[in-house]
Design an enzyme around this catalytic site. Sequence first.
Site, PDB file in Angstrom:
ATOM      1  N   LYS A   1     -10.515  -4.315  -4.603  1.00  0.00           N
ATOM      2  CA  LYS A   1     -11.317  -3.132  -4.775  1.00  0.00           C
ATOM      3  C   LYS A   1     -10.856  -1.873  -5.479  1.00  0.00           C
ATOM      4  O   LYS A   1     -11.066  -1.171  -6.198  1.00  0.00           O
ATOM      5  CB  LYS A   1     -12.132  -2.639  -3.687  1.00  0.00           C
TER       6      LYS A   1
ATOM      7  N   LYS B   1      -3.925 -10.020  -6.706  1.00  0.00           N
ATOM      8  CA  LYS B   1      -5.115 -10.416  -6.064  1.00  0.00           C
ATOM      9  C   LYS B   1      -6.434  -9.513  -6.483  1.00  0.00           C
ATOM     10  O   LYS B   1      -6.006  -8.454  -6.848  1.00  0.00           O
ATOM     11  CB  LYS B   1      -4.752 -10.283  -4.708  1.00  0.00           C
TER      12      LYS B   1
ATOM     13  N   LYS C   1       0.835  -1.397   0.076  1.00  0.00           N
ATOM     14  CA  LYS C   1       0.211   0.007  -0.054  1.00  0.00           C
ATOM     15  C   LYS C   1       0.911   1.139   0.025  1.00  0.00           C
ATOM     16  O   LYS C   1       0.498   2.228  -0.486  1.00  0.00           O
ATOM     17  CB  LYS C   1      -1.072  -0.108   1.355  1.00  0.00           C
TER      18      LYS C   1
HETATM   19  N1  AQP Z   1      -8.880 -11.677  -3.837  1.00  0.00           N
HETATM   20  C1  AQP Z   1      -9.084 -12.077  -3.059  1.00  0.00           C
HETATM   21  N2  AQP Z   1      -9.085 -13.624  -2.738  1.00  0.00           N
HETATM   22  C2  AQP Z   1      -9.562 -13.940  -1.559  1.00  0.00           C
HETATM   23  N3  AQP Z   1     -10.134 -13.259  -0.564  1.00  0.00           N
HETATM   24  C3  AQP Z   1     -10.158 -11.916  -0.497  1.00  0.00           C
HETATM   25  N4  AQP Z   1     -10.352 -10.969   0.078  1.00  0.00           N
HETATM   26  C4  AQP Z   1     -10.391  -9.768  -0.329  1.00  0.00           C
HETATM   27  N5  AQP Z   1      -9.910 -10.066  -1.709  1.00  0.00           N
HETATM   28  C5  AQP Z   1      -9.745 -11.138  -1.751  1.00  0.00           C
HETATM   29  C6  AQP Z   1     -10.994 -11.154   1.396  1.00  0.00           C
HETATM   30  O1  AQP Z   1     -12.081 -10.219   1.721  1.00  0.00           O
HETATM   31  C7  AQP Z   1     -12.081  -9.868   3.068  1.00  0.00           C
HETATM   32  C8  AQP Z   1     -12.687  -8.496   3.073  1.00  0.00           C
HETATM   33  O2  AQP Z   1     -11.458  -7.903   2.468  1.00  0.00           O
HETATM   34  P1  AQP Z   1     -11.458  -6.131   2.475  1.00  0.00           P
HETATM   35  O3  AQP Z   1     -12.281  -5.351   1.606  1.00  0.00           O
HETATM   36  O4  AQP Z   1     -11.346  -5.875   4.007  1.00  0.00           O
HETATM   37  O5  AQP Z   1      -9.639  -5.963   2.427  1.00  0.00           O
HETATM   38  P2  AQP Z   1      -9.038  -6.417   1.188  1.00  0.00           P
HETATM   39  O6  AQP Z   1      -8.154  -7.541   1.432  1.00  0.00           O
HETATM   40  O7  AQP Z   1      -7.778  -5.187   1.375  1.00  0.00           O
HETATM   41  O8  AQP Z   1      -9.841  -6.299  -0.153  1.00  0.00           O
HETATM   42  P3  AQP Z   1      -9.628  -5.538  -1.322  1.00  0.00           P
HETATM   43  O9  AQP Z   1     -10.698  -5.632  -2.263  1.00  0.00           O
HETATM   44  O10 AQP Z   1      -8.195  -5.825  -1.740  1.00  0.00           O
HETATM   45  O11 AQP Z   1      -9.536  -4.115  -1.007  1.00  0.00           O
HETATM   46  P4  AQP Z   1      -8.615  -2.902  -1.133  1.00  0.00           P
HETATM   47  O12 AQP Z   1      -8.132  -2.895  -2.712  1.00  0.00           O
HETATM   48  O13 AQP Z   1      -9.427  -1.545  -0.691  1.00  0.00           O
HETATM   49  O14 AQP Z   1      -7.358  -3.226  -0.269  1.00  0.00           O
HETATM   50  C9  AQP Z   1     -10.765 -10.533   3.686  1.00  0.00           C
HETATM   51  O15 AQP Z   1     -11.041 -11.166   4.594  1.00  0.00           O
HETATM   52  C10 AQP Z   1     -10.121 -10.759   2.756  1.00  0.00           C
HETATM   53  O16 AQP Z   1      -9.260 -11.438   3.079  1.00  0.00           O
END
Ligand code: AQP
Length: 331
Positions: free
Chosen positions: A197, A194, A114
Amino acid sequence: MNAKKRAFSGIQPTGKVHLGNLLGAIRNWVDLQDVYDCTFCIVDWHAMTVDYDPSQMRARILDCAVALIASGVDPNRCTLFVQSDVPEHTELAWYLMTCAPVSRLELQTQYKDKSAQHAENLNAGLLTYPVLQAADILAHRAEVVPVGEDQAQHLELSRELARKFNNRFGFVFPEPETVLTPARRILGTDGKAKMSKSKDNTLDVLATPDELWAKLRGAVTDEQRLRRADPGRPEVCNVFSWHRLLSPETTVAEIEGACRAASIGCIDCKKKFHESLLAALDPIRAKAEALYANPDAVFAMLAEGAAKARRSARETMALARARCGFGPPPV
Ligand code: AQP
């Protein structure tokens, strides 16, 4: 007395809920609702660590809540709330901050990723994110935390912080156990990173069939399969990995054979996956439409959840404060 173990997990309202969130987290949350005493949180304070438009935050929280409830997270069978409605989380984060070595925080992979992604806004919240995450979990003295693989390192830190606090001040927190979801890491349409969002590589849970097809059409497959006549390698193809997670077994077997034999092309394979995707997402989208018709009812459910969560966090903080020597002596 509630004999069920307590489980906690969260999701950031940083964008549209996607297939990675659904398969890597939400489906598991739905399954666990009757196994554990579950608390699920929309972590809006975490979403502040990156630039955002405050006028959009309420809509994002609504989107997140709608996607969760439409996917089967049931506010009658769990506690579903918004983090900023429970100030005890930030109070506890401060206590835990005093137990967290800076060097340990700097080693977190997500911080490294990040901070490279948001070099123009390298704020202390990005570094201390996992401490607030530990506070989210420990404020409810959760024993189980279901997450995708990307969160496993943060969870290890939560366990360490619980241990350190307990050793320094006396027992308050059980060490939360990480439960990895069956679908641990879903890659995005780029086939490399991965699904996230914050990246343009998602298949969004509430997208329309046409929007999903537009994303799916451009999704990266086996990059060595240059022409339709070339035999494909399902084992390296990301679209095939999605089939494995979502398509019926017979479809998976058919696709695998036909891809290797080059009797179908990548577009045929994607069309089949589009069918599987719609079979999974159509009912969710239909429920979401009904929820969007009455946003006040959704916010009312979140407010009820927050009232429950505040009770649980206040109980924990009364004990934590007393252990740290703050406030009146324990009775
Ligand atoms: N690609 C993924 N595969 C498996 N699990 C995933 N999770 C997120 N992306 C994947 C799981 O979703 C839950 C919520 O995630 P989050 O939104 O709080 O955080 P994150 O992991 O940071 O999700 P994003 O979509 O990648 O958001 P940004 O881009 O904002 O950082 C968690 O349990 C995560 O493991």
